[in-house]
Design a protein around this motif. Structure first.
Motif, PDB file in Angstrom:
ATOM      1  N   CYS A 118     -46.302 -32.054   2.588  1.00 29.56           N
ATOM      2  CA  CYS A 118     -46.357 -33.378   1.881  1.00 29.56           C
ATOM      3  C   CYS A 118     -44.960 -33.490   1.517  1.00 29.56           C
ATOM      4  N   LEU A 119     -43.942 -32.789   1.153  1.00 33.88           N
ATOM      5  CA  LEU A 119     -42.657 -33.157   0.823  1.00 33.88           C
ATOM      6  C   LEU A 119     -42.033 -33.639   2.234  1.00 33.88           C
ATOM      7  N   GLU A 120     -42.175 -33.096   3.442  1.00 31.99           N
ATOM      8  CA  GLU A 120     -41.648 -33.642   4.643  1.00 31.99           C
ATOM      9  C   GLU A 120     -41.888 -35.068   4.899  1.00 31.99           C
ATOM     10  N   LEU A 121     -42.928 -35.475   4.193  1.00 31.74           N
ATOM     11  CA  LEU A 121     -43.821 -36.626   4.381  1.00 31.74           C
ATOM     12  C   LEU A 121     -43.502 -37.586   3.145  1.00 31.74           C
ATOM     13  N   ARG A 122     -42.573 -37.116   2.395  1.00 34.58           N
ATOM     14  CA  ARG A 122     -42.452 -37.823   0.816  1.00 34.58           C
ATOM     15  C   ARG A 122     -42.063 -39.397   0.965  1.00 34.58           C
ATOM     16  N   HIS A 123     -41.488 -39.767   2.097  1.00 32.88           N
ATOM     17  CA  HIS A 123     -41.214 -41.272   2.098  1.00 32.88           C
ATOM     18  C   HIS A 123     -42.447 -41.965   2.055  1.00 32.88           C
ATOM     19  N   GLN A 124     -43.278 -41.489   2.646  1.00 31.40           N
ATOM     20  CA  GLN A 124     -44.839 -42.137   2.929  1.00 31.40           C
ATOM     21  C   GLN A 124     -45.783 -41.762   1.860  1.00 31.40           C
ATOM     22  N   VAL A 125     -45.671 -40.744   1.006  1.00 32.05           N
ATOM     23  CA  VAL A 125     -46.551 -39.937   0.182  1.00 32.05           C
ATOM     24  C   VAL A 125     -46.044 -40.531  -1.126  1.00 32.05           C
ATOM     25  N   PRO A 126     -46.541 -41.598  -1.859  1.00 31.07           N
ATOM     26  CA  PRO A 126     -46.121 -41.895  -3.296  1.00 31.07           C
ATOM     27  C   PRO A 126     -46.813 -41.045  -4.430  1.00 31.07           C
ATOM     28  N   GLU A 127     -47.942 -40.470  -3.724  1.00 32.23           N
ATOM     29  CA  GLU A 127     -49.028 -39.940  -4.836  1.00 32.23           C
ATOM     30  C   GLU A 127     -49.745 -38.717  -4.092  1.00 32.23           C
ATOM     31  N   PHE A 128     -49.873 -37.697  -4.879  1.00 29.09           N
ATOM     32  CA  PHE A 128     -50.551 -36.570  -4.493  1.00 29.09           C
ATOM     33  C   PHE A 128     -51.437 -35.814  -5.542  1.00 29.09           C
ATOM     34  N   SER A 129     -52.613 -35.560  -5.118  1.00 31.16           N
ATOM     35  CA  SER A 129     -53.261 -34.809  -6.478  1.00 31.16           C
ATOM     36  C   SER A 129     -54.407 -34.015  -5.627  1.00 31.16           C
ATOM     37  N   GLY A 130     -54.723 -32.974  -6.633  1.00 29.93           N
ATOM     38  CA  GLY A 130     -55.760 -32.033  -5.997  1.00 29.93           C
ATOM     39  C   GLY A 130     -55.875 -30.531  -6.560  1.00 29.93           C
ATOM     40  N   PHE A 173     -67.876 -23.302  -8.014  1.00 28.94           N
ATOM     41  CA  PHE A 173     -67.640 -22.973  -6.531  1.00 28.94           C
ATOM     42  C   PHE A 173     -68.659 -22.280  -5.726  1.00 28.94           C
ATOM     43  N   ASN A 174     -68.686 -22.533  -4.579  1.00 35.24           N
ATOM     44  CA  ASN A 174     -69.498 -21.613  -3.654  1.00 35.24           C
ATOM     45  C   ASN A 174     -69.037 -21.398  -2.478  1.00 35.24           C
ATOM     46  N   PRO A 175     -68.691 -19.935  -2.461  1.00 25.45           N
ATOM     47  CA  PRO A 175     -68.931 -18.876  -3.148  1.00 25.45           C
ATOM     48  C   PRO A 175     -67.877 -18.850  -4.226  1.00 25.45           C
ATOM     49  N   PRO A 176     -67.993 -18.452  -5.662  1.00 28.90           N
ATOM     50  CA  PRO A 176     -67.244 -18.422  -6.710  1.00 28.90           C
ATOM     51  C   PRO A 176     -66.134 -17.638  -6.341  1.00 28.90           C
ATOM     52  N   PRO A 177     -64.763 -17.999  -6.425  1.00 38.34           N
ATOM     53  CA  PRO A 177     -63.659 -17.380  -6.449  1.00 38.34           C
ATOM     54  C   PRO A 177     -63.486 -16.118  -7.231  1.00 38.34           C
ATOM     55  N   LYS A 178     -62.588 -15.483  -7.387  1.00 38.91           N
ATOM     56  CA  LYS A 178     -62.240 -14.594  -8.491  1.00 38.91           C
ATOM     57  C   LYS A 178     -61.437 -14.941  -9.662  1.00 38.91           C
ATOM     58  N   ILE A 179     -60.580 -16.102  -9.256  1.00 36.31           N
ATOM     59  CA  ILE A 179     -59.833 -16.635 -10.317  1.00 36.31           C
ATOM     60  C   ILE A 179     -60.035 -18.153 -10.496  1.00 36.31           C
ATOM     61  N   LYS A 180     -59.364 -18.588 -11.537  1.00 31.91           N
ATOM     62  CA  LYS A 180     -59.577 -20.189 -11.907  1.00 31.91           C
ATOM     63  C   LYS A 180     -58.831 -21.026 -10.860  1.00 31.91           C
ATOM     64  N   SER A 181     -59.064 -22.205 -11.162  1.00 28.54           N
ATOM     65  CA  SER A 181     -58.288 -23.399 -10.164  1.00 28.54           C
ATOM     66  C   SER A 181     -57.806 -24.140 -11.248  1.00 28.54           C
ATOM     67  N   GLY A 182     -56.651 -25.005 -10.757  1.00 26.55           N
ATOM     68  CA  GLY A 182     -56.107 -25.937 -11.600  1.00 26.55           C
ATOM     69  C   GLY A 182     -55.746 -27.233 -10.758  1.00 26.55           C
ATOM     70  N   VAL A 183     -56.291 -28.338 -11.428  1.00 30.60           N
ATOM     71  CA  VAL A 183     -55.620 -29.654 -10.813  1.00 30.60           C
ATOM     72  C   VAL A 183     -54.611 -30.263 -11.470  1.00 30.60           C
ATOM     73  N   LEU A 184     -53.679 -30.784 -10.409  1.00 24.95           N
ATOM     74  CA  LEU A 184     -52.540 -31.182 -10.781  1.00 24.95           C
ATOM     75  C   LEU A 184     -52.168 -32.696  -9.996  1.00 24.95           C
ATOM     76  N   ARG A 185     -51.305 -33.493 -10.282  1.00 19.26           N
ATOM     77  CA  ARG A 185     -51.028 -34.809  -9.776  1.00 19.26           C
ATOM     78  C   ARG A 185     -49.636 -34.718  -9.798  1.00 19.26           C
ATOM     79  N   LEU A 186     -49.040 -35.174  -8.614  1.00 15.12           N
ATOM     80  CA  LEU A 186     -47.666 -35.609  -8.344  1.00 15.12           C
ATOM     81  C   LEU A 186     -47.512 -37.163  -8.338  1.00 15.12           C
ATOM     82  N   ARG A 187     -46.528 -37.735  -8.696  1.00 13.75           N
ATOM     83  CA  ARG A 187     -46.362 -39.178  -8.623  1.00 13.75           C
ATOM     84  C   ARG A 187     -44.744 -39.209  -8.085  1.00 13.75           C
TER      85      ARG A 187
END
Length: 259
Positions: A118-130, A173-187
């Motif tokens: 995404c950083l390599e494509l930053r000139h085209q990617v104004p927003e990134f989340s997940g 999740f299926n299957p459940p992971p052993k750890i928690k997940s986090g959602v972030l947003r980059l602008r």
């Protein structure tokens, strides 16, 4: 909460909670671009909500079983499914230099590589989340002085404003992971070009954190620092003590030293 069938491949744990999928889709602003690229859609639990948005949704998926499923169940995706590896594919064969947002429930084992791409494509990617492994999401969004502040934090935040949005528990999740997940947003920042040599900046950040317990005076010896420059008090610090702005300042000083 409605559940959907899901499977695991390539280190990915598929989200089964529809309300969380909807919340992730809502993290994008849908402003300043006409196209979205979802990476690793799997069975489409997030895709269905993206297809309701006022933008064109493309998906990139390497797993042939998932591609067949998406083709069968999501007619709106016809012509917009890219059966390729995101990390290796020239995405401009599709977007032709136009801006697009990136979103996804990213496979844990390649999530960091996706961010660097995404950083390599930053000139085209104004927003990134997940969604990421929680500790990776926290690392990307961390500030100076944090134990997890590092290469990824500085390089991402040089070009994007990073926000940690919410935590997702294992049981959705299926299957459940052993750890928690986090959602972030980059602008992407309004001015996302650096006032220094970008290649040198990347090198300074990476080299500094590779020996993070040392002061910058010691970890950056390979840059041929002059005796006069080494007396600068910034070199008394360790890398985790520097903000993004200070890393830019440091790069400028090293660049001037080399002239």
């Amino acid at each position: 909460m409605e559940k959907v069938k899901a499977k695991k491949h390539l280190g990915q744990h598929f989200l089964t909670d529809e309300s969380i999928a909807s919340a992730i889709a809502d993290t994008l602003a849908f402003d300043g671009y006409d196209n979205i690229l979802e990476i690793g859609p799997g069975m489409g639990v997030l895709t269905k909500y993206l297809l309701e948005k006022p933008t064109k949704t493309y998906v990139i998926e390497i797993d042939t079983e998932s591609v067949n499923y998406l083709n069968t169940h999501y007619p709106k995706l016809h012509g917009k499914i890219i059966s390729k590896d995101f990390l290796k594919y020239n995405i401009n064969e599709v977007f032709e230099g136009k801006p697009f947002a990136i979103i996804g429930n990213f496979p844990y084992n390649i999530s960091t590589q996706i961010v660097f791409r995404c950083l390599e494509l930053r000139h085209q990617v104004p927003e990134f989340s997940g969604m990421f492994q929680k500790e990776v999401a926290e690392r990307i969004c961390s500030k100076k002085g944090s134990k997890v502040y590092g290469i990824l934090s500085v390089l991402v935040q040089a070009f994007y404003t990073a926000e940690y949005l919410f935590t997702v528990d294992e049981h959705v999740f299926n299957p459940p992971p052993k750890i928690k997940s986090g959602v972030l947003r980059l602008r992407r920042k309004e001015n996302f070009t650096l006032p220094c040599n970008e290649k040198l900046f990347f090198s300074v950040v990476k080299t500094g954190f590779q020996q993070r317990r040392k002061t910058l005076r010691n970890s950056l010896k390979s840059f041929g620092l002059s005796d006069n420059l080494k007396e600068d008090t910034i070199f008394d610090l360790r890398p985790e003590q520097l903000s993004v702005e200070q890393f830019i300042e440091l790069t400028q000083k090293i660049e001037a030293n080399a002239v």
